[in-house]
Write a protein that holds these residues in place. Structure first.
Motif, PDB file in Angstrom:
ATOM      1  N   GLY A 154       1.020   3.352  -6.406  1.00  0.00           N
ATOM      2  CA  GLY A 154      -0.359   3.309  -6.878  1.00  0.00           C
ATOM      3  C   GLY A 154      -0.550   2.831  -8.301  1.00  0.00           C
ATOM      4  O   GLY A 154      -1.597   3.085  -8.901  1.00  0.00           O
ATOM      5  N   ARG A 157      -4.289  -0.985  -9.701  1.00  0.00           N
ATOM      6  CA  ARG A 157      -5.613  -0.712  -9.135  1.00  0.00           C
ATOM      7  C   ARG A 157      -6.330  -2.039  -8.941  1.00  0.00           C
ATOM      8  O   ARG A 157      -6.826  -2.650  -9.877  1.00  0.00           O
ATOM      9  CB  ARG A 157      -6.413   0.202 -10.038  1.00  0.00           C
ATOM     10  N   ASP A 162      -8.438   1.198  -3.957  1.00  0.00           N
ATOM     11  CA  ASP A 162      -7.403   0.266  -3.486  1.00  0.00           C
ATOM     12  C   ASP A 162      -6.302   0.164  -4.530  1.00  0.00           C
ATOM     13  O   ASP A 162      -6.280  -0.748  -5.343  1.00  0.00           O
ATOM     14  CB  ASP A 162      -8.004  -1.103  -3.194  1.00  0.00           C
ATOM     15  N   ASP A 163      -5.430   1.165  -4.518  1.00  0.00           N
ATOM     16  CA  ASP A 163      -4.285   1.177  -5.428  1.00  0.00           C
ATOM     17  C   ASP A 163      -3.060   0.673  -4.683  1.00  0.00           C
ATOM     18  O   ASP A 163      -2.838   1.014  -3.531  1.00  0.00           O
ATOM     19  CB  ASP A 163      -4.022   2.587  -5.939  1.00  0.00           C
ATOM     20  N   ARG A 164      -2.259  -0.149  -5.370  1.00  0.00           N
ATOM     21  CA  ARG A 164      -1.057  -0.736  -4.779  1.00  0.00           C
ATOM     22  C   ARG A 164       0.167  -0.324  -5.580  1.00  0.00           C
ATOM     23  O   ARG A 164       0.096  -0.078  -6.779  1.00  0.00           O
ATOM     24  CB  ARG A 164      -1.146  -2.266  -4.770  1.00  0.00           C
ATOM     25  N   ASP A 165       1.290  -0.314  -4.899  1.00  0.00           N
ATOM     26  CA  ASP A 165       2.555  -0.032  -5.570  1.00  0.00           C
ATOM     27  C   ASP A 165       2.937  -1.207  -6.465  1.00  0.00           C
ATOM     28  O   ASP A 165       2.661  -2.369  -6.158  1.00  0.00           O
ATOM     29  CB  ASP A 165       3.679   0.186  -4.557  1.00  0.00           C
TER      30      ASP A 165
END
Length: 179
Positions: A154, A157, A162-165
């Motif tokens: 996460g 952002r 919608d958080d991504r690695d």
């Protein structure tokens, strides 16, 4: 057909306009290259200026792939580490292939050219990059020989909810051998 690669090509309006257009086109096609669509070249210009400053100071190098018409079709930025304990590896940033050229193997060609460029730098033993999770980029880099060495869940952002690695990958460099 293939791309012609140049490390640190001569600057000027054609290079600037080509890189800015590429960056906007890649972003607007869904590429994870530091921005979220929609963007214009003007939105990207401040980041380009920052990269130009780093290049002028000798902290970053630009690798450009030109298509058969001589247009900027692919780029990657290689950044040196300034920390005295980490000068043996470089960062690879903003890896881009124009959407009209994707699926032709140019991405793999770009990654190979970046590795060759890094091997030629004095004392460089590895390339490190990060990529946005959920895009498939990590699978592409793995197919190019990179190994996932870390992941921050996460950390990126993209939008509210919608958080991504942030995926950290490494390519150890062996000395280039003649074919």
């Amino acid at each position: 057909m293939s791309l012609t690669f140049r490390l640190d090509p001569p600057g000027g309006p054609a290079l600037r306009d080509g890189v800015l257009a590429l960056w906007a086109d890649v972003t607007n096609a869904g590429g994870a290259v530091g921005f979220v669509a929609p963007v214009t070249a003007e939105d990207i210009r401040p980041e380009w200026r920052g990269h130009l400053t780093a290049m002028a100071e000798g902290r970053m190098r630009l690798l450009v792939g030109y298509d058969e018409e001589g247009a900027v079709a692919a780029t990657a930025f290689l950044a040196y580490n300034t920390h005295r304990l980490m000068t043996h590896w470089v960062w690879l940033y903003t890896v881009m292939v124009h959407p009209k050229h994707q699926g032709k193997g140019y991405g793999r060609d770009l990654m190979a050219a970046a590795a060759d460029a890094a091997r030629a730098f004095e004392g460089i033993e590895a390339i490190r990059l990060t990529c946005r999770g959920g895009t498939g980029a990590d699978r592409f880099y793995a197919a190019c020989g990179y190994k996932e060495v870390g992941r921050v869940p996460g950390a990126i952002r993209v939008a509210g909810g919608d958080d991504r690695d942030d995926v950290i990958m490494l390519l150890p460099l062996s000395p280039r051998t003649a074919p």
